[in-house]
Scaffold this motif. Structure first.
Motif, PDB file in Angstrom:
ATOM      1  N   ASP A 186       1.000  -1.248   0.008  1.00 37.29           N
ATOM      2  CA  ASP A 186      -0.005   0.163  -0.002  1.00 37.29           C
ATOM      3  C   ASP A 186       0.777   1.176   0.032  1.00 37.29           C
ATOM      4  O   ASP A 186       0.423   2.262   0.676  1.00 37.29           O
ATOM      5  CB  ASP A 186      -0.871  -0.008   1.417  1.00 37.29           C
ATOM      6  N   TYR A 187       2.014   1.310  -0.824  1.00 35.00           N
ATOM      7  CA  TYR A 187       2.869   2.491  -0.926  1.00 35.00           C
ATOM      8  C   TYR A 187       2.632   2.896  -2.522  1.00 35.00           C
ATOM      9  O   TYR A 187       2.139   2.036  -3.268  1.00 35.00           O
ATOM     10  CB  TYR A 187       4.319   2.070  -0.866  1.00 35.00           C
ATOM     11  N   GLU A 188       2.756   4.295  -2.790  1.00 31.70           N
ATOM     12  CA  GLU A 188       2.482   5.006  -3.879  1.00 31.70           C
ATOM     13  C   GLU A 188       4.002   4.966  -4.396  1.00 31.70           C
ATOM     14  O   GLU A 188       4.772   5.864  -4.145  1.00 31.70           O
ATOM     15  CB  GLU A 188       1.811   6.126  -3.935  1.00 31.70           C
ATOM     16  N   LEU A 189       4.327   4.013  -5.697  1.00 24.90           N
ATOM     17  CA  LEU A 189       5.506   4.193  -6.253  1.00 24.90           C
ATOM     18  C   LEU A 189       5.575   5.284  -7.336  1.00 24.90           C
ATOM     19  O   LEU A 189       4.680   5.489  -8.138  1.00 24.90           O
ATOM     20  CB  LEU A 189       5.944   2.839  -7.065  1.00 24.90           C
ATOM     21  N   ARG A 190       6.654   5.987  -7.212  1.00 18.03           N
ATOM     22  CA  ARG A 190       7.101   7.185  -8.245  1.00 18.03           C
ATOM     23  C   ARG A 190       8.586   6.901  -8.884  1.00 18.03           C
ATOM     24  O   ARG A 190       9.490   6.998  -8.150  1.00 18.03           O
ATOM     25  CB  ARG A 190       6.788   8.598  -7.685  1.00 18.03           C
ATOM     26  N   PHE A 191       8.581   6.701 -10.258  1.00 18.91           N
ATOM     27  CA  PHE A 191       9.801   6.614 -10.729  1.00 18.91           C
ATOM     28  C   PHE A 191      10.327   7.757 -11.267  1.00 18.91           C
ATOM     29  O   PHE A 191       9.649   8.682 -11.613  1.00 18.91           O
ATOM     30  CB  PHE A 191       9.572   5.475 -12.028  1.00 18.91           C
ATOM     31  N   ILE A 192      11.388   8.120 -11.031  1.00 19.40           N
ATOM     32  CA  ILE A 192      11.912   9.427 -11.310  1.00 19.40           C
ATOM     33  C   ILE A 192      13.224   9.405 -12.432  1.00 19.40           C
ATOM     34  O   ILE A 192      14.122   8.467 -12.196  1.00 19.40           O
ATOM     35  CB  ILE A 192      12.688  10.266 -10.032  1.00 19.40           C
ATOM     36  N   GLU A 193      13.320   9.909 -13.418  1.00 19.86           N
ATOM     37  CA  GLU A 193      14.297   9.996 -14.289  1.00 19.86           C
ATOM     38  C   GLU A 193      15.495  10.508 -13.572  1.00 19.86           C
ATOM     39  O   GLU A 193      15.366  11.528 -13.020  1.00 19.86           O
ATOM     40  CB  GLU A 193      13.907  10.857 -15.354  1.00 19.86           C
ATOM     41  N   GLN A 194      16.707   9.998 -13.740  1.00 22.45           N
ATOM     42  CA  GLN A 194      17.831  10.710 -13.306  1.00 22.45           C
ATOM     43  C   GLN A 194      18.324  11.845 -13.885  1.00 22.45           C
ATOM     44  O   GLN A 194      18.031  12.094 -15.196  1.00 22.45           O
ATOM     45  CB  GLN A 194      18.965   9.700 -13.510  1.00 22.45           C
ATOM     46  N   MET A 195      18.509  12.930 -13.019  1.00 29.29           N
ATOM     47  CA  MET A 195      18.496  14.166 -13.729  1.00 29.29           C
ATOM     48  C   MET A 195      20.158  14.696 -13.363  1.00 29.29           C
ATOM     49  O   MET A 195      20.685  13.980 -12.611  1.00 29.29           O
ATOM     50  CB  MET A 195      17.583  15.131 -12.525  1.00 29.29           C
ATOM     51  N   PRO A 196      20.306  15.726 -14.142  1.00 33.70           N
ATOM     52  CA  PRO A 196      21.870  16.091 -14.207  1.00 33.70           C
ATOM     53  C   PRO A 196      22.024  17.265 -12.737  1.00 33.70           C
ATOM     54  O   PRO A 196      22.304  18.322 -12.848  1.00 33.70           O
ATOM     55  CB  PRO A 196      21.743  17.136 -15.373  1.00 33.70           C
ATOM     56  N   LEU A 197      22.139  16.560 -11.613  1.00 30.76           N
ATOM     57  CA  LEU A 197      22.306  16.997 -10.359  1.00 30.76           C
ATOM     58  C   LEU A 197      23.200  16.429  -9.483  1.00 30.76           C
ATOM     59  O   LEU A 197      23.397  16.537  -8.327  1.00 30.76           O
ATOM     60  CB  LEU A 197      21.104  17.276  -9.607  1.00 30.76           C
ATOM     61  N   ASP A 198      24.155  15.506 -10.155  1.00 30.00           N
ATOM     62  CA  ASP A 198      25.227  14.814  -9.473  1.00 30.00           C
ATOM     63  C   ASP A 198      26.343  15.775  -9.206  1.00 30.00           C
ATOM     64  O   ASP A 198      26.483  16.542 -10.041  1.00 30.00           O
ATOM     65  CB  ASP A 198      25.553  13.452 -10.013  1.00 30.00           C
ATOM     66  N   ALA A 199      27.098  15.376  -8.097  1.00 31.24           N
ATOM     67  CA  ALA A 199      28.123  16.557  -7.764  1.00 31.24           C
ATOM     68  C   ALA A 199      29.280  16.002  -8.594  1.00 31.24           C
ATOM     69  O   ALA A 199      30.140  16.955  -8.654  1.00 31.24           O
ATOM     70  CB  ALA A 199      28.748  16.061  -6.258  1.00 31.24           C
TER      71      ALA A 199
END
Length: 329
Positions: free
Chosen positions: A182-195
């Motif tokens: 009973d969790y709501e899953l959300r996939f997130i595209e990898q974004m250009p925010l890596d150090a």
């Protein structure tokens, strides 16, 4: 009101409470970590509450999301939530966390007024979790998720980033697990925010890839028109309902036109976008004794200058100077 020149109104405030984190996710920071902000550079609890109060009572903010880094590492978190819950009008409040430490804090956060949580979890496999985060804490995240659900911090949303060669085969398994718990899953595209600035568009798992994988096992029906509003996630009903799955496609299906967010970093900078390279310093105004009206003016001015989009499709796009952990998710 926080309005920009394109007519968008920011009502959703993302507040980073710390740049520190107890994981070292490969898509966020190097294994050795980063140079953390010095304590004097961080906003104090009183300064955070003052800015949130201004945002809610003077600038039209109705939603507050506490982020980091890892916000559970902020010693004053429970008190900050409690003080913000006493504001009139009361904002809806949520927290984005990696889940470590949530088992011991979920009930307390609910008791003082937190409404719900988003928890980051990229895999069901402990060995893959260790490879992705460089820490052996998979069981702690699962325990934290269960504690949040049991405490009533619902809907509990699970944020997942798929990485090539590591967990890109797990989308259907993750959705089946989320439905079962009973969790709501959300996939997130990898974004250009890596150090490390190592992100490459041609190497990322796209929204199209994710949906194609999910449809090998599930029937996905698009959410009805109008239900999304300004939410970043496109959502689909899973096998006729009631469960839903979301995809946040910041790179391939940008949603800038409907963006209603304003962002405050842990050191008191206003950001108009995750990918912005400009910031407006509210900390200096706070500490110089500026009245609320002047600080609110600076905030309005910053948001008035918000750009039309993220610029990700611009050939000359440059990643923000600061990584996600410093910006706040």
């Amino acid at each position: 009101m926080l309005i920009d020149t394109y007519g968008r109104v920011a009502t959703d405030l993302r507040v980073s409470l710390t740049d520190r984190c107890n994981l070292r996710c490969t898509y966020c920071m190097p294994e050795e970590g980063l140079q953390w902000l010095a304590k004097p550079d961080l906003l104090t609890d009183d300064e955070i509450v003052r800015l949130i109060r201004m945002a809610v009572t003077e600038l039209g903010v109705t939603e507050v999301r506490f982020t980091g880094g890892e916000p559970l590492l902020r010693p004053g978190l429970v008190s900050i939530v409690e003080r913000c819950a006493a504001l009139e009008p009361r904002p809806r409040m949520s927290l984005t966390t990696n889940g470590i430490g949530l088992k011991r804090t979920a009930a307390a956060l609910k008791a003082v007024g937190l409404d719900r949580v988003n928890v980051s979890l990229d895999t069901l496999r402990p060995d893959v979790f260790k490879a992705l985060t460089r820490r052996d804490r998979h069981h702690d995240v699962l325990d934290g998720l269960a504690a949040a659900r049991d405490a009533g911090l619902t809907p509990v949303k699970v944020n997942t980033v798929l990485m090539p060669g590591l967990n890109d085969d797990e989308a259907p398994d993750l959705l089946a697990w989320a439905v079962a718990h009973d969790y709501e899953l959300r996939f997130i595209e990898q974004m250009p925010l890596d150090a490390q600035h190592g992100w490459k568009r041609d190497g990322m798992i796209t929204a199209g890839d994710i949906l194609a994988s999910l449809r090998t096992r599930f029937t996905l029906t698009p959410e009805a028109d109008g239900e999304r509003g300004s939410a970043p996630a496109e959502r689909w009903v899973v096998d006729g309902g009631p469960h839903r799955v979301g995809v946040i496609a910041s790179v391939t299906r940008p949603f800038c036109r409907a963006c209603d967010r304003t962002r405050l970093t842990a050191d008191g900078q206003v950001r108009t976008c995750l990918f912005a390279r400009e910031e407006t310093d509210l900390r200096a105004a706070l500490r110089s004794g500026a009245p609320d009206g002047e600080i609110a003016r600076l905030w309005r001015q910053a948001m008035w200058g918000k750009k039309a989009g993220s610029g990700l499709d611009d050939p000359e796009f440059l990643q923000p100077d600061r990584p996600m952990s410093a910006i706040g998710g």
